[in-house]
Write a protein that holds these residues in place. Structure first.
Motif, short mmCIF file in Angstrom:
data_model
loop_
_atom_site.label_atom_id
_atom_site.label_comp_id
_atom_site.label_asym_id
_atom_site.label_seq_id
_atom_site.Cartn_x
_atom_site.Cartn_y
_atom_site.Cartn_z
N SER A 1 37.53 49.36 29.00
CA SER A 1 38.37 48.91 30.12
C SER A 1 37.85 47.64 30.78
O SER A 1 38.53 47.05 31.60
N GLY A 2 36.62 47.25 30.45
CA GLY A 2 36.04 46.05 31.04
C GLY A 2 35.35 46.30 32.37
O GLY A 2 34.90 45.37 33.03
N ASN B 1 31.87 44.97 33.30
CA ASN B 1 31.77 43.55 33.63
C ASN B 1 32.00 43.37 35.13
O ASN B 1 33.12 43.54 35.60
N LYS C 1 34.98 41.26 36.47
CA LYS C 1 36.32 41.87 36.44
C LYS C 1 36.57 42.68 37.71
O LYS C 1 37.63 42.61 38.30
N ASN D 1 36.83 40.30 40.73
CA ASN D 1 38.12 39.61 40.74
C ASN D 1 39.24 40.51 41.27
O ASN D 1 40.23 40.01 41.80
N PHE D 2 39.07 41.81 41.15
CA PHE D 2 40.06 42.72 41.73
C PHE D 2 40.08 42.59 43.26
O PHE D 2 41.12 42.66 43.89
N ASP E 1 42.64 40.08 39.77
CA ASP E 1 42.86 40.75 38.49
C ASP E 1 43.27 42.19 38.79
O ASP E 1 42.42 43.01 39.14
N SER F 1 44.04 44.64 36.93
CA SER F 1 43.84 45.63 35.87
C SER F 1 43.06 46.86 36.33
O SER F 1 43.21 47.94 35.76
N LEU F 2 42.23 46.72 37.36
CA LEU F 2 41.48 47.86 37.86
C LEU F 2 42.42 48.96 38.37
O LEU F 2 42.12 50.14 38.25
#
Length: 145
Positions: free
Chosen positions: A20-21, A24, A27, A30-31, A39, A41-42
């Motif tokens: 899921s990244g 990192n 990532k 960036n959320f 981002d 995606s979280l």
């Protein structure tokens, strides 16, 4: 057998974190950067985790006892107190600053980055410090003679 299942569960969790990244920190950070390089995606990773946990809990607690133990060991404290709120705040602030939570940092140890080792060491020190402070708070007060 219990140790093998514990290892397998950890391996599945770590693999999910890596895929899921979430290992990192950029990532994760960036959320939190809504005004910049946000981002989202979280949200999907967390949503998938919540759905998976919901289904898992329904399946597991539908049984009379766990497979590898005689009884379920669930927390009994349902009080929202200063200790819970303080710990949550420290967790959230640390996650926002470092981009790691303890669950995401352990699989990230495999990257060999010094930041991950520093974070993991700080978590370990924090756990022992919290236990030490808790043991001091639970001691009866000395009465001066």
């Amino acid at each position: 057998m219990r140790l093998i299942f514990t290892y397998l569960i950890g391996l599945i969790f770590g693999t999910g974190i890596a895929i899921s990244g979430m290992a990192n920190p950029a990532k994760v950070l960036n959320f939190f950067d809504i005004a910049g390089t946000w981002d989202p995606s979280l949200i999907f990773v967390m949503g998938g985790a919540v759905v998976t946990a919901f289904i898992g809990y329904k399946l597991v607690f539908g049984r009379s006892a766990p497979i590898l133990d005689t009884a379920f060991h669930l927390p009994t404290n349902r009080v929202i107190d200063a200790k819970l709120l303080g710990g949550s705040a420290v967790f959230g602030i640390g996650w926002g600053i470092a981009g790691f939570c303890p669950g995401g940092a352990l699989p990230a140890l495999g990257t060999g980055r010094w930041e991950v080792f520093l974070f993991t060491g700080a978590v370990i020190v924090g756990v022992f410090l919290a236990k030490f402070l808790q043991s001091r708070a639970n001691r009866p007060a000395r009465v001066p003679v």
